[in-house]
Design an enzyme around this catalytic site. Sequence first.
Site, PDB file in Angstrom:
ATOM      1  N   GLY A 148      -7.552   9.583  10.508  1.00 61.52           N
ATOM      2  CA  GLY A 148      -7.753   9.665  11.957  1.00 61.52           C
ATOM      3  C   GLY A 148      -8.811  10.649  12.394  1.00 61.52           C
ATOM      4  N   THR A 152      -8.257   3.826  12.702  1.00 58.11           N
ATOM      5  CA  THR A 152      -8.432   4.599  13.936  1.00 58.11           C
ATOM      6  C   THR A 152      -9.732   4.277  14.673  1.00 58.11           C
ATOM      7  OG1 THR A 152      -7.109   6.403  13.079  1.00 58.11           O
ATOM      8  CG2 THR A 152      -8.595   6.941  14.877  1.00 58.11           C
ATOM      9  N   ALA A 210      -9.412   5.869   5.085  1.00 54.99           N
ATOM     10  CA  ALA A 210      -9.157   7.057   5.908  1.00 54.99           C
ATOM     11  C   ALA A 210     -10.395   7.896   6.186  1.00 54.99           C
ATOM     12  CB  ALA A 210      -8.079   7.951   5.295  1.00 54.99           C
ATOM     13  N   GLY A 211     -10.563   8.192   7.457  1.00 51.79           N
ATOM     14  CA  GLY A 211     -11.603   9.118   7.891  1.00 51.79           C
ATOM     15  C   GLY A 211     -12.929   8.474   8.260  1.00 51.79           C
ATOM     16  N   LYS A 243       0.875  -1.177   0.000  1.00 50.86           N
ATOM     17  CA  LYS A 243       0.000   0.000   0.000  1.00 50.86           C
ATOM     18  C   LYS A 243       0.907   1.219   0.000  1.00 50.86           C
ATOM     19  CE  LYS A 243      -3.177   2.705   2.720  1.00 50.86           C
ATOM     20  NZ  LYS A 243      -3.597   3.002   4.091  1.00 50.86           N
TER      21      LYS A 243
END
Lengths: 259, 337
Positions: free
Chosen positions: A158, A207, A184-185, A97
């Site tokens: 995060g 996260t 992400a997010g 990745k």
Amino acid sequence: MDTPLEIAGKMFTSRFLLGTGKFKNKTDLAQSIEASKTEIVTVALRRIDLERHDENILEYIPRNVTLLVNTSGARNAKEAVRIARLAKEAGYGNWIKIEVINDSKYLLPDNQETVKATEILAAEGFVVLPYMYPDLYAARALVQAGAATVMPLGSLIGSNRGLKVKEFIQILIDEIDIPIVVDAGLGAPSHAAEAMEMGADAVLVNTAVATAGNPALIAQAFAMAVEAGRLAYLSKLPPPKNNADASSPLTGFLYDQSR
Amino acid sequence: MISLVDIKNILHDPNPEATEQLAQDAGRLTRQYFGRTITLYAPLYLSNFCSSYCTYCGFHSHNRIKRFKLTAEQMRQEMSFLAKQGIENILLLTGESYQATPLDYLKEVATIAKTYFSNISMEVHPMEEAEYRELFAHGVDGITVYQETYNRKRYKEVHISGKKADYDYRLAAPERAAKGGIRHIALGILLGLADTAEDLHALYQHLRWMERHHPGVEYSVSFPRLRAIKGTDFAYCDVDDITLVKVICLTRIQFPRMGINLSTREDAGLRDHALELGITRISAGSNTSVGGYTVTAAEKQDPQFDIKDHRGVKDIIAILKEHNFDPVLTDWRRIDN
């Protein structure tokens, strides 16, 4: 029913990918992998310590799970390529990745450098899953460069803020032929379901799972949301409307010729 | 960017509830961006030769202590000792002597350290961009350079002579390091030297400026507190625990993703509590004397500052786990710079 997710010729039943950072201990991680039945797990090469310590993170990842080493820490294409080669030499396979981040405040990926790294590594035989900002031109360039998937961010890493760039991810889903993995997010299972309903092929979460009070439980919830969202997508969700549209018309009989 | 007035209001607010709210906010952000992980590092003092006279430091040029620097063999001995305990992040320190520990010596140090540690940082005299680039090429990924105080008048009072007396040369050192390719840069202020609020405000401005101009660098901050040191006599003000806690929390809120370091200058109790607030990197099993781990006998040591937390690496790891933290020893793998 659903077809498996295919990445570089490999088939996956689960469409939920898990990141391994920020967990308070390795047992939480192992339990989250088990509870979510994830089949692809990403680990930063910088966090793998094979040399001398007792708690090597890889021991907590079952062998049937595909290891996706990421290039966390790379500031440009050159560094990402070096990290990828190190990972391969160390025996962690050829799935990589790419994360190229040259901004420590927002941690936004550098699309241009990511394309460059993808081109080099794909040519060397790596299976490349690049993390990117959802830009159509960059996504096309990644496909051209030989990427196996495109991994657009939903919002800042995060941040738990969900799909802040939803419309641009939709464009990638509509226009790009290789799998789109939203990364992400994503801060709640509902965010993951939303991405899947839109037609994303998979999502990656870290996260929101790692920092939860009970990581295994929310990992399972994410996996279920991914499945639910996928089924909704396959069912061809009816589009939302602004006006009322009764399910059973009340006045249709007036115009019924056979009455 | 928070104003000086707001910083003063927060630091001077005597209300414990306000402090608690600050801590809750800081703790939440720290967990969101770092999870329950704490990175461990250890300092290794290479030399106490110093050509600067800084009134607050145990190594300063007028202090009558035994001066020496480690030979290559002694370095290996010290490094091997730390590496065996699991340390992967090493902070190599020297006094600020351009003669005793020149660039060539530091390059040799880096070459040796590479064989023991995955991440090498240095806290040494400020240098030129090209010199930082050479260190980077030799495997140094991090540079620590504290301004100590941003108050020019106070800076002049406590930095009496030597290269460190040049405020502007030091102020621009982080930027030269960034241009030289260094990945991690640690800035800091020495709490107790000057007005805390003013120094904190200036530090925040410095950090913001660095973030804007060198966004690719990973920054961290430290807030060492001044303590009395053998053989020194100078005016300083005590910064109490409440203020230190507020400084840590406020910094976390202003810079959610930034690393905040805490050394063994602070005692075990405070360090353990600070982990919940915003600290993300701590030193463990530290010794602040040259050769202090294996070379110099304890009674002959002249530490740069006195250590308050004497727990070893293994103890710290056990305590972190007990408090539900993941102790991170390895978070970097060196690639050829």
